[in-house]
Scaffold this active site. Structure first.
Site, PDB file in Angstrom:
ATOM      1  CG  HIS A 151       9.936   7.568 -10.941  1.00 29.71           C
ATOM      2  ND1 HIS A 151       9.408   8.515 -10.777  1.00 29.71           N
ATOM      3  CD2 HIS A 151       9.927   6.880  -9.877  1.00 29.71           C
ATOM      4  CE1 HIS A 151       8.952   8.749  -9.521  1.00 29.71           C
ATOM      5  NE2 HIS A 151       9.286   7.576  -8.846  1.00 29.71           N
ATOM      6  CD  GLU A 152      10.653   3.519  -9.006  1.00 26.28           C
ATOM      7  OE1 GLU A 152      11.073   3.545  -8.036  1.00 26.28           O
ATOM      8  OE2 GLU A 152       9.482   3.494  -9.378  1.00 26.28           O
ATOM      9  CG  HIS A 155      13.008   6.842  -6.179  1.00 27.33           C
ATOM     10  ND1 HIS A 155      12.634   7.946  -5.644  1.00 27.33           N
ATOM     11  CD2 HIS A 155      11.754   6.093  -6.486  1.00 27.33           C
ATOM     12  CE1 HIS A 155      11.371   8.509  -5.734  1.00 27.33           C
ATOM     13  NE2 HIS A 155      10.788   7.349  -6.412  1.00 27.33           N
ATOM     14  CG  HIS A 161       7.880  10.600  -5.705  1.00 21.93           C
ATOM     15  ND1 HIS A 161       7.057   9.851  -4.743  1.00 21.93           N
ATOM     16  CD2 HIS A 161       8.345  10.027  -6.319  1.00 21.93           C
ATOM     17  CE1 HIS A 161       6.971   8.610  -5.272  1.00 21.93           C
ATOM     18  NE2 HIS A 161       7.973   8.658  -6.155  1.00 21.93           N
TER      19      HIS A 161
END
Length: 195
Positions: A151-152, A155, A161
């Site tokens: 997930h990170e 980014h 998101h």
């Protein structure tokens, strides 16, 4: 707006369903209303020809969690133009570390539900909250370091998101849950960098 954003009963009252979601472990990035995958406003990204990124584990990163993070890097390599190689801290594009409390980046880990946060291109910092119960895999009452780093890393590549609850880029990552990249995540990275 929060209830509408997360497909809850939008009554403007902190009901049980809303409180449950609010207490679920999540990424530290703020909530912004988007449809499906989302690109960071302003579309920050790595230079058009910079598809090879270096990474480094810093601040006494636990060796037993290096392998799951490498799996996350490989997952993004498999669906995008990016490749990754490990290097030293000073030269790394992506710096991955475990941090605690106020760790000097303006986003302290004071909320016990915040698992991690990362900075958008071309900053590259990725911080995991050392005070969480980390594991590799699906274990009740613990957070999967591979899922959270996946997930990170999204980014750090420029994704925001998603509202798709199945997507890796969905803000909430309940304990015991393991995720992999979905068509929604792949559509986001393809939109930003091409196929």
């Amino acid at each position: 707006m929060y209830q509408k954003n997360y497909h809850l009963n939008a009554i403007g009252v902190l009901d049980a369903e809303t409180l449950t979601l609010l207490s679920t472990p999540r990424c530290g990035h703020p909530d912004i209303v988007h449809l499906d995958y989302a690109i960071v406003p302003g579309r920050p990204k790595w230079l058009p020809t910079k598809y090879h990124l270096t990474y480094a584990f810093i601040h006494n990163f636990p060796p037993n969690f290096e392998a799951p993070v490498r799996c996350s890097l490989n997952a993004w390599s498999g669906v995008s133009k990016f490749t990754f190689s490990e290097t030293t801290e000073a030269a790394a594009d992506v710096k991955i570390s475990f941090e605690r409390g106020d760790h000097g980046d303006g986003y302290p880990f004071y909320n016990p539900n915040i698992l991690a946060h990362a900075f958008y291109p071309t900053d590259g910092r990725l911080h995991l909250n050392v005070d969480q119960n980390w594991v590799w895999g699906s274990v009740a009452f613990a957070s999967d370091v591979q899922t959270v780093s996946l997930h990170e890393l999204g980014h750090t590549l420029g994704l925001a998101h998603s509202l798709d609850e199945g997507a890796v880029m969905y803000a909430y990552i309940p304990q015991g849950v393991v995720k992999s990249l979905t068509p929604d995540d792949i559509a986001g990275i393809t939109d930003l960098y091409g196929s």
